[in-house]
Design a protein around this motif. Structure first.
Motif, PDB file in Angstrom:
ATOM      1  N   SER A 114       0.850  -1.187   0.000  1.00 20.03           N
ATOM      2  CA  SER A 114       0.000   0.000   0.000  1.00 20.03           C
ATOM      3  C   SER A 114       0.889   1.242   0.000  1.00 20.03           C
ATOM      4  CB  SER A 114      -0.924   0.019   1.225  1.00 20.03           C
ATOM      5  OG  SER A 114      -1.670   1.224   1.270  1.00 20.03           O
ATOM      6  N   LEU A 115       0.790   2.015  -1.077  1.00 18.80           N
ATOM      7  CA  LEU A 115       1.554   3.252  -1.193  1.00 18.80           C
ATOM      8  C   LEU A 115       0.789   4.460  -0.664  1.00 18.80           C
ATOM      9  CD1 LEU A 115       3.005   2.717  -4.800  1.00 18.80           C
ATOM     10  CD2 LEU A 115       4.101   2.218  -2.602  1.00 18.80           C
ATOM     11  N   ARG A 116      -0.370   4.204  -0.072  1.00 20.13           N
ATOM     12  CA  ARG A 116      -1.211   5.306   0.394  1.00 20.13           C
ATOM     13  C   ARG A 116      -0.527   6.223   1.411  1.00 20.13           C
ATOM     14  NH1 ARG A 116      -7.535   4.891   2.333  1.00 20.13           N
ATOM     15  NH2 ARG A 116      -7.716   7.005   3.158  1.00 20.13           N
ATOM     16  N   PRO A 117       0.324   5.706   2.325  1.00 16.03           N
ATOM     17  CA  PRO A 117       0.987   6.625   3.272  1.00 16.03           C
ATOM     18  C   PRO A 117       1.762   7.743   2.595  1.00 16.03           C
ATOM     19  CG  PRO A 117       1.239   4.359   4.018  1.00 16.03           C
ATOM     20  CD  PRO A 117       0.616   4.288   2.659  1.00 16.03           C
ATOM     21  N   LEU A 118       2.182   7.532   1.324  1.00 16.22           N
ATOM     22  CA  LEU A 118       2.930   8.578   0.625  1.00 16.22           C
ATOM     23  C   LEU A 118       2.063   9.787   0.293  1.00 16.22           C
ATOM     24  CD1 LEU A 118       5.025   6.386  -1.848  1.00 16.22           C
ATOM     25  CD2 LEU A 118       5.727   7.320   0.363  1.00 16.22           C
ATOM     26  N   ALA A 119       0.722   9.644   0.421  1.00 17.18           N
ATOM     27  CA  ALA A 119      -0.182  10.767   0.155  1.00 17.18           C
ATOM     28  C   ALA A 119      -0.473  11.583   1.402  1.00 17.18           C
ATOM     29  CB  ALA A 119      -1.499  10.253  -0.438  1.00 17.18           C
ATOM     30  N   SER A 120       0.162  11.230   2.533  1.00  7.54           N
ATOM     31  CA  SER A 120      -0.060  11.957   3.781  1.00  7.54           C
ATOM     32  C   SER A 120       0.562  13.354   3.711  1.00  7.54           C
ATOM     33  CB  SER A 120       0.534  11.164   4.942  1.00  7.54           C
ATOM     34  OG  SER A 120       0.582  11.943   6.118  1.00  7.54           O
ATOM     35  N   LYS A 121      -0.198  14.338   4.093  1.00  4.53           N
ATOM     36  CA  LYS A 121       0.321  15.703   4.106  1.00  4.53           C
ATOM     37  C   LYS A 121       1.457  15.850   5.111  1.00  4.53           C
ATOM     38  CE  LYS A 121      -4.120  17.757   2.743  1.00  4.53           C
ATOM     39  NZ  LYS A 121      -5.234  18.653   3.151  1.00  4.53           N
ATOM     40  N   PHE A 122       1.360  15.129   6.223  1.00  2.03           N
ATOM     41  CA  PHE A 122       2.418  15.195   7.225  1.00  2.03           C
ATOM     42  C   PHE A 122       3.721  14.622   6.673  1.00  2.03           C
ATOM     43  CE2 PHE A 122       4.805  12.998  10.600  1.00  2.03           C
ATOM     44  CZ  PHE A 122       5.132  14.085  11.405  1.00  2.03           C
ATOM     45  N   LEU A 123       3.640  13.457   6.001  1.00  3.17           N
ATOM     46  CA  LEU A 123       4.842  12.853   5.440  1.00  3.17           C
ATOM     47  C   LEU A 123       5.456  13.753   4.377  1.00  3.17           C
ATOM     48  CD1 LEU A 123       6.789  10.492   5.163  1.00  3.17           C
ATOM     49  CD2 LEU A 123       5.191   9.423   3.567  1.00  3.17           C
ATOM     50  N   LEU A 124       4.626  14.339   3.539  1.00  6.04           N
ATOM     51  CA  LEU A 124       5.143  15.227   2.499  1.00  6.04           C
ATOM     52  C   LEU A 124       5.803  16.459   3.109  1.00  6.04           C
ATOM     53  CD1 LEU A 124       2.260  14.983  -0.131  1.00  6.04           C
ATOM     54  CD2 LEU A 124       4.491  13.874  -0.209  1.00  6.04           C
TER      55      LEU A 124
END
Length: 760
Positions: free
Chosen positions: A710-720
């Motif tokens: 799941s690559l969904r965590p890469l869409a987190s604003k916090f991670l970005l």
């Protein structure tokens, strides 16, 4: 100057535009409607309305009830502006009023109760000049409506479509209580056409004409033989102070335009749309026969009905200070609702599934029985940011007396439902708290108790459900009818309430024990894992499932304590009596565990292994424990995520999982270090389970999901934002943003490798 479109092409052009995507459809329709003459608009208008609401076609129509800001902000904003009270579509509806164009709708589209009312001649005078009679059957067959009424009637009927049973997307949207375009328009239309402030301007205010030309009154057989029982129309209202919208006013058939004064004519032009909106919303929505229909209405529609109830409270509250032609309509509005709300609520509660969606029905009922929450003073306090708790004064005594059965009998009908809920679940405790806080208000409880002792309450004024018609039989005098009904504050009810609160008290004690147990388990697990792994886990990972469960459950005991306090105060019960019982009766046995396994679909306790040993009480309590288990990658998009990236990354992840499904699963099951490393990067296998309510029942559905990426965590604003910070730091201190990004990747890989070593 634009050239006119040839008449023979206009309908084809419109039908072609209606097949386009939402944004292109609105754009092309705007262009076509601007270039159409009034005659051409009259031709295409009903076709567009039918497409909008899916009449004789796709029930979703334009998707007003499935479009949310989360599903597409551009489409949401476009539809909101197009259908708004000052939008292009409402302007088209008012342009056609000048031509006094008539559009026909078959009464078979209306709720059965409303059709029966029209056929038997018991309808309000508002409908008198809308009815068309079939000359062969000598029955009402269709309604003739002007453009505004034609659109508004279809808009109201669209809410009755059981979309949650047709489209899975609609079911998900309605269950998550998302704000759809339809709900937004319901609020906007009601605020505009049923305004709170007497000096409010009803939009659009610049159209010319608008009152339908008078028509002959219907035949005598269709006239009520007596004044409608539930709707008493003041004589001033019938004589033209507030006219019947598209109907031309209740008295439109007897008064010619030449005999009207200028002031009365202006009043008619101002008030008729409000009358149409009030009658259509109340008569159609509150006459929906919940008990007889195959499908339950959607929870989004129940929320829309709540919006209607709240707005009518606002609308009626300013009747004493309104000098305009809307004053009579304000006085009439609450009595229209009062005649139907009891049967409507009772039918909903009887059929509604026992899950968290029951909250929408509870909120609807509580909104109706608390008119003091919807006044001008409340709005003023909200605008000023002040905390204001409205008082229940003697001004509301008449409303409480007239609606006493809605307070007492609905409460008694809900109590068994609340007795089957699982109070280890926080959202269920919140529902009970809403109920307890309302009836725990001493001013309300004292009034209800006093009015019951006086045998007050107008039992005639309610459209009661079939199962309780014997309680409201006309053959008995009113005092006998009321005295034969069970009382909320009777000795029997007090005993039932004491038993109910005893179950709540035992549930609270059990939760306190479980909170202590969960804390000990978490501390023991952290001790075994060691300091380093716990430190890294807290730095990079979200709280564990056990920690999340503990946070939710820890809030339960205090909420339940408040519920017990409120209900004991309302029913004059002694809390000491709740602890006198040493053991819990067998039929009141509570679930034995609220461990993390309760997040799965089934309770894993031994009592479920042999269902033949369960009594009905235990079966209902076990059923209340069922919760859906959803793939984390498929959860609704959160506010802390970027919508476009979530969808794009999901498609990429899905493609990888489909292509390498077997390899990913085999790598996850390996028992060496590589398998441990894989388990740090992939989502664990699971059985995805959910509730399916499309046929009106709650069925269990499940699907096995293997290990997957799941690559969904890469869409987190916090991670970005973390990535951006490392790139900025790399540029400032290392001379290159890529070096900062590389440092972050190296830290992450080191963390994953270390966690793989520490994990089994």
């Amino acid at each position: 100057m634009m050239t006119a479109i040839p008449p023979e092409n206009i309908l084809n052009r419109v039908l072609s535009a209606l097949r386009l995507s939402p944004l292109e459809r609105v754009r092309d329709l705007l262009m076509l409607m601007e270039r159409c003459s009034l005659r051409e608009l009259q031709e295409i208008f009903p076709h567009i309305v039918h497409y909008i609401f899916g009449v004789n076609g796709n029930p979703l129509g334009w998707g007003l009830r499935t479009t949310t800001p989360e599903s597409g902000m551009n489409v949401y904003k476009t539809l909101e502006q197009f259908f708004g009270v000052c939008g292009p579509w409402m302007i088209v509806c008012h342009r056609l009023l000048a031509e006094q164009a008539k559009f026909v709708i078959d009464i078979s589209l209306l709720p059965v109760k409303l059709v029966t009312m029209l056929q038997t001649g018991q309808s309000p005078m508002f409908y008198s000049d809308l009815l068309n009679i079939d000359p062969e059957k000598h029955q009402v067959s269709t309604l003739s409506l002007n453009s505004f009424d034609f659109y508004m009637l279809h808009f109201v009927l669209h809410g009755l479509q059981p979309l949650h049973s047709i489209d899975p997307v609609a079911m998900q949207i309605h269950n998550t209580r998302s704000k759809t375009v339809y709900l937004m328009l319901v609020s906007e239309y009601l605020n505009n056409f049923l305004p709170l402030f007497p000096d409010a301007r009803i939009e659009p205010s610049y159209f010319s004409g608008g009152v339908k030309a008078p028509q002959p009154l219907p035949t005598q057989s269709l006239q009520p033989q007596r004044q409608p029982r539930f709707i008493r129309i003041p004589s001033s209202y019938r004589n033209g102070n507030s006219s019947g919208g598209g109907s031309g006013g209740p008295g439109g058939g007897n008064i010619s335009p030449q005999s009207m004064s200028a002031s009365v004519s202006a009043a008619r032009n101002y008030a008729w749309r409000s009358e149409s909106v009030l009658h259509f919303f109340v008569d159609i929505w509150l006459r929906y026969d919940v008990e007889s229909e195959h499908h339950l209405p959607g929870s989004d529609w129940v929320r829309a009905v709540r919006t209607l109830v709240k707005q009518i409270h606002f609308f009626a509250s300013t009747a004493p200070v309104d000098p305009t032609s809307l004053c009579s309509l304000r006085k009439l509005s609450l009595s229209m609702v009062k005649g139907r709300i009891y049967a409507f609520l009772s039918g909903l509660i009887d059929r509604w599934p026992l899950d968290s969606s029951l909250l929408v029905v509870l909120e609807l009922w509580l909104s109706y029985i608390q008119p003091w929450r919807y006044t001008m003073a409340i709005l003023n306090s909200r605008e000023s940011g002040q905390s204001y708790k409205p008082a229940i004064t003697s001004a509301y005594d008449a409303f409480i007396m007239d609606n006493l059965i809605v307070y007492t009998h609905i409460f008694m009908q809900l109590l068994p439902q609340f007795g089957r809920l699982d109070y280890t679940v926080y959202r269920n405790c919140q529902m009970l708290n809403r109920l307890a806080m309302t009836f725990g208000d001493q001013n309300l409880a004292d009034r209800l108790q006093r009015f019951e002792r006086l045998h007050s309450g107008n039992s005639y004024g309610f459209d009661s459900p079939h199962r309780q018609t014997h309680l409201l039989s006309k053959s008995l005098p009113q005092s006998a009818q009321w005295s034969s009904m069970p009382k909320l504050f009777s000795d029997t009810m007090r005993a039932d309430m004491e038993n109910f609160l005893f179950v709540i008290s035992m549930a609270r004690n059990q939760v306190l024990r479980e909170v202590s147990r969960l804390r000990m388990e978490i501390l023991e697990k952290q001790r075994l894992e060691g300091f380093l792994k716990n430190f890294l886990h807290r730095m990079w990972n979200e709280p564990s499932q056990d920690e999340t469960l503990l946070a939710d459950v820890s809030r339960v005991p205090e909420v339940l304590r408040q519920c017990i306090d409120h209900l004991c105060r309302a029913f004059n019960l002694d809390q000491a009596n709740l602890s006198m019982h040493e053991t819990l009766p067998e039929e009141c046995t509570l679930p034995t565990s609220i461990s993390a396994n309760n997040r799965s679909f089934f309770n894993t306790s031994d009592s479920l292994l042999d269902t033949s040993r369960l009594n009905p009480r235990q079966m209902s309590m076990n059923a209340s424990n069922l919760t859906a288990a959803i793939d984390p990658a498929l959860l609704p998009i959160q506010t802390g995520e970027i919508t476009y990236l979530v969808r794009r990354l999901h498609r990429i992840s899905d493609a990888i999982n489909q292509k390498y499904k077997i390899q990913l699963q085999s790598s996850y099951e390996r028992q060496d270090y590589f398998g441990s490393l894989t388990r740090q990067l992939l989502l664990a296998p699971m059985i995805e389970q959910w509730f399916d309510k499309r046929d009106g029942n709650t069925d269990i559905r499940e699907r096995t999901v293997t290990a997957r990426i799941s690559l969904r965590p890469l869409a987190s604003k916090f991670l970005l934002s973390v990535v951006a910070c490392f790139m900025v730091l790399g540029f400032l201190f290392l001379g290159s943003a890529l070096k900062g990004l590389g440092t972050l990747v190296a830290l992450f890989m080191g963390y994953v490798l270390l966690m793989a070593i520490c994990s089994p």
